[in-house]
Write an enzyme that holds these catalytic residues in place. Structure first.
Site, PDB file in Angstrom:
ATOM      1  N   ILE A 451       0.827  -1.196   0.000  1.00 26.39           N
ATOM      2  CA  ILE A 451       0.000   0.000   0.000  1.00 26.39           C
ATOM      3  C   ILE A 451       0.866   1.252   0.000  1.00 26.39           C
ATOM      4  CG2 ILE A 451      -2.116  -0.918   1.033  1.00 26.39           C
ATOM      5  CD1 ILE A 451      -1.084  -0.180   3.746  1.00 26.39           C
ATOM      6  N   ASP A 452       0.370   2.255  -0.682  1.00 27.53           N
ATOM      7  CA  ASP A 452       0.961   3.581  -0.626  1.00 27.53           C
ATOM      8  C   ASP A 452       0.473   4.241   0.672  1.00 27.53           C
ATOM      9  OD1 ASP A 452       2.192   5.981  -1.519  1.00 27.53           O
ATOM     10  OD2 ASP A 452       0.236   6.704  -2.169  1.00 27.53           O
ATOM     11  N   LYS A 453       1.131   5.324   1.085  1.00 28.94           N
ATOM     12  CA  LYS A 453       0.692   6.024   2.298  1.00 28.94           C
ATOM     13  C   LYS A 453      -0.271   7.161   1.975  1.00 28.94           C
ATOM     14  CE  LYS A 453       3.443   8.927   4.479  1.00 28.94           C
ATOM     15  NZ  LYS A 453       2.673  10.205   4.548  1.00 28.94           N
ATOM     16  N   THR A 454       0.199   8.127   1.198  1.00 23.12           N
ATOM     17  CA  THR A 454      -0.593   9.328   0.954  1.00 23.12           C
ATOM     18  C   THR A 454      -1.814   9.015   0.096  1.00 23.12           C
ATOM     19  OG1 THR A 454       1.419  10.645   1.043  1.00 23.12           O
ATOM     20  CG2 THR A 454      -0.524  11.685   0.081  1.00 23.12           C
ATOM     21  N   LYS A 633       8.977   1.491  -6.658  1.00 24.34           N
ATOM     22  CA  LYS A 633       7.747   0.802  -6.244  1.00 24.34           C
ATOM     23  C   LYS A 633       7.418  -0.309  -7.233  1.00 24.34           C
ATOM     24  CE  LYS A 633       5.371   4.543  -3.763  1.00 24.34           C
ATOM     25  NZ  LYS A 633       4.132   5.324  -3.647  1.00 24.34           N
TER      26      LYS A 633
END
Length: 764
Positions: A451-454, A633
């Site tokens: 998962i990405d954060k932002t 990524k």
């Protein structure tokens, strides 16, 4: 910048947007054969199944007809599939509220007429089993009456099956209609020859002085198959309920403001640039921007959030949402197939027509199954004709026909596509939009979630939280410099800095020679001074030194989950500003539930190690990798897959698109960018991680349902064929009537469809 999400990031949307040129949606399609679509009803040219009505079709589009078994077949008018003979179905959905189904109406008519003619045939054929039977019932008058009544049943009522069976043989695409047509045709033709030319048969064919006829078997089997088709078509029509519910969200008319006058026009007549009046309580007809008035809008249809959203001049509104309080005028920006609602409908429809990989197994089995069944029927005929009891030839015919009928693989062919269609519709109702069936099949196997954060774990709307100037700089000077340069950047952190400065009374000033370095920072000339904003390494690369004190202060902020951004003027540091992106309220619970489902969660972010770790510790993330560039990524996801992991990637930004495409399953947040949603196989309409849990539960329920269907179909055929061939006769004297075989075959298809429809009520 500390978060290297590309500076050209698009503005987040309230929901999925019109991301690509509109793909032509046709009115009918084959649920069995991917790519077979048509504007008119009919049968699939590959498999012979009736083409199915597409619930996403708009009547204003040109009608295209397709085969449910062979989606690559497309026609401009209704008819039959040239490959398998199935009735073509419209690929595109009828307008909201339209409920016509030509194939269902035709099959219903043939069924009722066939039933009316077959009942007396059955009574005449079975009357001799009663204790007292009139003599004429067993005579030629009764046999001729059966012949005359059953002939139209087979040749007219059953004509679609005979036609499809013939086409399947000519096109060497054997399917269920091959078995039906051979079985029914053999029984009827044999009986007709007995009636018209009995002298050609040897005396050993006769029982009690007459050669047996099987008109009742041919007629009743035809009627039972028609009944199965009617029940199947009715059940399959229910799979479009989810799409029709989505279509019903859009109003049928819009109030257009032209030349100072307001009038209601059909929704299809609204054009881009039109001004539309929306009164309190009315639905927003199309996507647009408010140009007059203010109101609150219920956007729960898109976001799932119950609280209305305030709208004023310049704000976007989405078609299908409900205006709550004030009267507003909007300018139409997306109309017809370009609206968010239309794109959602199209995505669901495309997914319902896509094929899950497990369908390939069923196709391969069916490809070998039909010729094998024909071979078994031939062997059955030969064995009974050689060693069976008298009349041997009659027994051979009856048992061979029973084998052909009961082995019809329609249940096998329907097992996967019916579950996919119902499951995709159920997902749409829960805000999980599936682009391809392959994605939802793989979700069941996912054990690693990246998962990405932002914008994924967090709200994606960062806010300015701290301003820390260097010794010789004031807060106002620091904010002035930072806001001036960042106003030219489209990065979300830049927007937070500009917004925070404005709230503090600092108005951004114009800059010259603006430059942006992806993953690094930005540079601009402000009143003759060179301003740099970004990561410390970026500033050092530009010749800025003496950053140690600021880095210590930044570390303290990062441990609190804030992102620190460094500002320098000419050759000296000015200070840092900190931006925090609040964690979504639903994220903590979603992470807990995903852990319970057995997932390992890895966070890849371009943010720094301290900020990323602070967020990960709050949420219980299993593994983090910070400072990751977009290309890294992508490479990291590929490396995880190379380790025999089934990997899902969830993200919302342009920088996430390569990783989304590289993952086994890409999951885009519905609040993210268009590019991310185009790269993903699943879109979470409500934009939070709870949708991933729903997608996994849906995948597991759907795959379990498919396996149940395939099991039922295989077991049914495995047990039914030997019984129909007569293996129980030597020990128990039991034979399976072709009529019973026909009823069992029809019920097997209906049972598979009924099992698939259970997915409509699965709890997610």
């Amino acid at each position: 910048m500390n978060e290297p999400c590309c500076h050209n990031r698009a503005e987040p949307r309230p929901a999925i947007a019109a991301t690509a040129a509109h793909r032509t949606t046709k009115k009918y399609f084959c649920p069995m054969c991917e790519g077979v679509e048509s504007d008119i009803p009919g049968t699939c040219p590959k498999c012979g199944m009736a083409l199915e009505r597409n619930p996403a079709f708009r009547q204003t589009q040109k009608a295209i007809w397709t085969c449910p078994m062979h989606p690559e077949i497309e026609r401009d008018a209704p008819g039959d599939c040239p490959i398998c003979g199935m009735a073509l179905e419209p690929k595109n959905v009828v307008s909201p509220g339209e409920d016509e189904n030509a194939e269902l109406n035709d099959m219903s008519r043939r069924f009722w007429i066939g039933a009316a003619l077959s009942v007396p045939v059955f009574i005449l054929a079975m009357w001799h089993m009663l204790p007292s039977t009139p003599h004429w019932v067993q005579g030629d008058l009764s046999r001729w009456a059966q012949f005359l009544l059953s002939t139209p049943v087979v040749l007219w009522c059953g004509w679609p099956f005979l036609q499809r069976g013939w086409r399947s043989i000519v096109n060497r695409s054997l399917n269920m209609f091959t078995l039906i047509s051979i079985g029914v045709g053999t029984a009827c033709l044999y009986s007709a020859v007995v009636m018209l030319a009995p002298q050609i048969f040897p005396p050993t064919f006769a029982a009690h002085g007459k050669i047996g006829v099987y008109f009742e078997a041919a007629a009743i089997i035809t009627v039972l198959i028609l009944l199965g088709q009617v029940l199947e078509l009715r059940a399959r029509s229910r799979t479009g309920t989810a799409i029709r519910a989505l279509l019903d969200l859009a109003p049928k008319t819009a109030r257009v403001v032209r030349d100072g006058e307001e009038r209601d026009v059909p929704l299809d007549e609204v054009q881009r640039g039109d001004h539309l009046r929306i009164r309190p309580g009315e639905k927003v007809p199309v996507d647009g921007r408010v140009v007059d008035g203010s109101t609150s809008v219920d956007e729960s249809m898109i976001t799932g959030e119950p609280m209305p959203v305030e709208k004023a001049n310049g704000d976007r509104v989405t078609g299908g949402t409900v205006n709550q309080t004030g009267s507003i005028v909007i300018e139409a920006e997306r109309v017809g197939s370009e609206t968010v609602l239309s794109q959602i409908v199209e995505m669901v429809a495309q997914a319902q027509r896509s094929r899950a990989p497990i369908q390939t197994l069923a196709d391969k089995v069916a490809g070998w199954f039909v010729p094998t069944v024909i071979a078994v029927a031939v062997i059955t005929f030969i064995v009974w004709a050689l060693v069976g009891p008298q009349p041997r030839f009659a027994h051979a015919i009856v048992n061979a026909v029973a084998v052909l009928i009961i082995a019809c693989p329609c249940a096998l062919g329907l097992a996967t596509p019916m579950s996919v269609m119902v499951g995709v519709g159920r997902g749409a109702q829960a805000g999980v939009l599936i682009k391809k069936a392959q994605a939802i099949e793989l979700m069941e196997k996912v054990r690693t979630l990246v998962i990405d954060k932002t914008g994924t774990l967090t709200e994606g709307r960062p806010r300015l939280t701290s301003v820390v100037p260097a010794d010789s700089t004031s807060e106002e000077e620091l904010l002035t410099a930072a806001a001036a340069v960042e106003q030219n950047s489209e990065h979300p952190l830049a927007a937070a800095i500009v917004s925070g400065a404005t709230e503090r009374g600092v108005k951004p000033r114009p800059v010259k020679d603006f430059e942006s370095t992806t993953g690094g920072g930005v540079v601009g000339q402000l009143e003759g001074r060179r301003i740099l904003v970004g990561k410390p390494n970026f500033l050092r690369a530009q010749g800025i030194t003496a950053l140690e004190d600021l880095e210590r202060k930044a570390a303290e902020l990062q441990q609190q989950g804030q992102t620190a951004i460094f500002i320098a003027c000419d050759n000296r540091p000015m200070g840092i500003v900190a931006v925090a992106d609040p964690i979504r309220e639903s994220t903590t619970a979603a992470i807990e539930h995903l852990h319970r489902l057995g997932l390992k969660i890895i966070m890849l972010t371009g943010d720094n190690e301290r900020t990323a770790r602070a967020v990960a510790e709050k949420l219980g993330i299993d593994q983090i990798e910070a400072g990751v560039e977009p290309q890294q990524k992508h490479e990291r996801v590929r490396a995880l897959r190379a380790g025999n992991n089934v990997v899902a990637m969830a993200g919302d930004g342009i920088n996430d698109a390569p990783a989304l495409a590289a993952a086994d399953v890409g999951i885009a947040m519905g609040t993210g960018t268009d590019v991310a949603m185009e790269s993903a196989g699943i879109t979470l309409l409500r934009g939070d991680l709870r949708g991933i849990e729903k997608a996994i539960r849906l995948s597991r329920a759907m795959m379990s349902n498919i396996r149940q269907n395939l099991f039922f179909a295989f077991i049914y055929n495995s047990l039914g064929i030997p019984i129909a061939a007569g293996v129980l006769y030597p020990a128990f004297g039991l034979l399976l009537s072709p009529i019973i075989a026909g009823a069992a075959m029809s019920l097997s298809s209906v049972s598979v469809i009924a099992n698939a429809l259970r997915l409509r009520s699965v709890k997610l």
